[in-house]
Design an enzyme around this catalytic site. Structure first.
Site, PDB file in Angstrom:
ATOM      1  N   HIS A 188       4.140   0.914   1.254  1.00  0.00           N
ATOM      2  CA  HIS A 188       4.844   1.508   2.404  1.00  0.00           C
ATOM      3  C   HIS A 188       4.056   1.359   3.701  1.00  0.00           C
ATOM      4  CE1 HIS A 188       8.441   3.056   0.589  1.00  0.00           C
ATOM      5  NE2 HIS A 188       7.766   3.621  -0.388  1.00  0.00           N
TER       6      HIS A 188
ATOM      7  N   ASP B  88       2.127   5.135  -3.075  1.00  0.00           N
ATOM      8  CA  ASP B  88       3.281   4.996  -3.963  1.00  0.00           C
ATOM      9  C   ASP B  88       3.972   3.659  -3.729  1.00  0.00           C
ATOM     10  OD1 ASP B  88       3.964   6.050  -1.387  1.00  0.00           O
ATOM     11  OD2 ASP B  88       6.004   6.406  -2.104  1.00  0.00           O
ATOM     12  N   GLU B  89       4.759   3.245  -4.723  1.00  0.00           N
ATOM     13  CA  GLU B  89       5.658   2.098  -4.607  1.00  0.00           C
ATOM     14  C   GLU B  89       4.992   0.882  -3.956  1.00  0.00           C
ATOM     15  OE1 GLU B  89       9.907   4.473  -4.501  1.00  0.00           O
ATOM     16  OE2 GLU B  89       8.961   4.026  -2.582  1.00  0.00           O
ATOM     17  N   VAL B  90       3.914   0.430  -4.574  1.00  0.00           N
ATOM     18  CA  VAL B  90       3.199  -0.746  -4.053  1.00  0.00           C
ATOM     19  C   VAL B  90       3.957  -1.991  -4.524  1.00  0.00           C
ATOM     20  CG1 VAL B  90       0.971  -1.908  -3.855  1.00  0.00           C
ATOM     21  CG2 VAL B  90       1.058   0.569  -4.234  1.00  0.00           C
TER      22      VAL B  90
END
Length: 569
Positions: free
Chosen positions: A179, A235-237
């Site tokens: 992100h 998060d959410e790499v």
């Protein structure tokens, strides 16, 4: 004989004196008890000047008995004289309840924070998680990251003062891995992308990557010297392992993407904790879920940070959450956080907050919190009530903050009372000035909370604008004699135009006035870019359709039914 009488009298006198003292003490106690009983115990709206108020705690005894937040003192503070505008003195004794402000979209002006921070505190919040993104006033080499409407250093100081005044813990959040679209969208940082075509994630192997995020973290930490927690995101790499650097590393490390993630996360967590003694690190947990507890323990992350288990679903798999808690306990984590959603966790372009959805999410989390007795060796530090404003930097806005306030009130009160029961509903009603109707997705009544005008106006736009425009476009004579083709070739019968022109003008005038008033309300809270974006996404298409039809009707009416124009307009 005389001596015996004197002694007897002395004894009798002593007995009389003792009885008198007991009687006086009894009357004093009775009077004091009566005063205490008749004295208004007060909600958090009222100060009791002579008697310390009982601290309101979570209704659930399981939560009360186990999870006292480390920062909350056990010893009651002495009564504090309340000045105008100060926060209520009520505190929670269970896990901290932290309201998330996602500033990567529709960031409010500081003057609105001045109005809503007391509201957060009144509703039972203990702190605010500030996800700055491009709203932080980065300087030096990082100036390029700033939004044109980024807060100033003076704004940040005011935000910190407001939080302190309202007894709200401030937790800054800076993304350090995934992100990072707001950073990697700039050409200057293209070479640091994990996937060269996408700005989502950082290449953890490039020497410039760690230097970049350390600089970002340092600037924010310097601005928050009193912060006791720091959230590093992570998060959410997306796309991790796809760069050539990552492929080379994986080739030499048995293809262990989890270990690759941990190396970067540990490096940044250690940097944060070493940069300021005592600060504790938080990170989102989704990237840890598929990594074995043994691998996590080997990395040392458990000694540096606390994972936040997040789930925003209406029907949450509470057993699955329990499995994650067990895994993190096995990995050696001493503490964890949970994360729910009061808004922004449903549709990517959600305009109106679905109350029952958000309530069920929190009731599921309460169930999990009540089950924490099964994990006596791991501490629940708190729950982050997320209020996402965008799914990511490049996507559209979710619900505006004022639209989500009733949902936030419902969720905070549910956490406070253990359910959204009558006590919770009455307290929310008292604070908001409107009555939350979960089954109707609305807070009925005028509303006394700051931003209530926007709340009601968005609801009116949401439920009426498109519906009324579509109803008009289905008018018999517009469908049959004033279609897009007719307007394109300036070809229509004036008699047909006369059947709908008055109604069209009336509807246009009504909405022009309403939207202008709405714009003024929005401008009081939001910066110009937010106002423009919300109007473009939710209003302009319908308004443009009305305006174009009104202009075309007026123009074509003057042609008196002439043949089609050879030149299209």
């Amino acid at each position: 004989m005389v001596t015996k009488r004197q002694a007897l009298r002395a004894v009798v006198l002593c007995l009389v004196l003792v009885a008198a003292v007991k009687l006086l003490l009894s009357e004093y106690r009775t009077e004091r008890k009566q005063k205490l009983a008749t004295m208004d115990p007060g909600s958090f709206w009222h100060q009791v000047p002579k008697v310390k108020e009982a601290v309101t705690v979570h209704k659930s005894e399981d939560i009360n008995s186990l999870f006292n937040w480390a920062q909350k003192p056990e010893v009651p503070e002495p009564p504090v004289k309340k000045e105008a505008g100060t926060a209520p003195l009520e505190t929670s004794k269970g896990p901290a309840r932290i309201v998330h402000l996602d500033l990567k979209g529709a960031a409010p002006k500081v003057k609105y924070m001045k109005q809503i921070f007391p509201l957060f505190s009144s509703l039972g919040a203990d702190g605010v998680l500030l996800e700055y993104e491009d709203m932080f006033p980065y300087h030096g080499n990082l100036t390029i990251l700033r939004s044109p409407y980024a807060y100033s250093m003076e704004d940040i100081e005011e935000i910190k003062s407001l939080a302190k005044l309202n007894k709200l813990e401030l937790i800054p959040l800076v993304q350090v891995f995934g992100h990072l679209e707001f950073v990697l969208k700039h050409e200057r940082y293209f070479h640091l992308r994990e996937v060269s075509a996408f700005p989502n994630s950082l290449n953890p192997h490039h020497p410039g990557s760690v230097a970049l995020v350390k600089d970002m973290v340092s600037q924010v930490m310097d601005c928050h010297p009193d912060a006791r927690w720091f959230h590093m995101g992570a998060d959410e790499v997306r796309g991790l392992g796809e760069s050539q650097d990552s492929k080379n590393w994986l080739h030499s490390n048995k293809g262990d993407v989890g270990k690759m993630f941990l190396n970067h996360a540990v490096s940044l967590a250690r940097f944060i904790t070493e940069r300021r003694s005592g600060v504790r690190v938080i990170l989102w947990d989704d990237m840890l879920r598929k990594i074995s507890p043994a691998t996590i323990k080997e990395s040392g992350l458990q000694d540096l940070a606390s994972p936040t288990i997040w789930n925003y679903l209406k029907k949450m798999d509470t057993d699955g959450i329990g499995t994650l808690i067990s895994r993190y306990h096995e990995a050696g984590f001493k503490g964890i956080w949970f994360a729910s959603a009061f808004k922004g966790g449903t549709g990517i372009d959600q305009r109106w907050t679905p109350l029952d959805y958000q309530l069920q999410n929190h009731l599921s989390w309460i169930k999990v919190m009540n089950s924490m007795t099964k994990y006596p060796s791991i501490t629940l530090h708190g729950i982050l009530l997320t209020g996402w404003q965008r799914f990511e930097h490049h996507t559209v806005l979710c619900e505006l903050l004022p639209v989500g306030i009733p949902s936030l009130a419902m969720c905070l009160q549910s956490l406070k009372h253990g359910a959204f029961d009558e006590n919770a509903k009455m307290e929310a009603h008292h604070i908001l000035g409107c009555n939350i109707k979960v089954e109707k997705d609305i807070c009925e009544g005028s509303g006394a909370f700051s931003g209530s005008q926007i709340y009601h106006m968005v609801f009116y736009i949401h439920t009426n604008l498109q519906k009324e425009v579509e109803a008009l476009m289905k008018h018999y004579h517009i469908k049959g004699g004033f279609s897009r083709y007719h307007r394109k070739y300036n070809f229509a019968n004036p008699r047909i135009i006369g059947f709908f022109q008055g109604r069209l003008k009336k509807l246009l005038d009504k909405w022009e006035t309403y939207i202008e008033n709405f714009r003024m309300e929005m401008e009081a809270i939001y910066f110009p870019d937010t106002v423009e974006e919300w109007m473009e996404e939710n209003v302009n298409a319908n308004m443009d359709l009305l305006r174009e039809n009104a202009r075309d009707a007026e123009r074509i009416l003057k042609l008196n039914g002439q043949p089609k124009s050879l030149k299209t307009l």
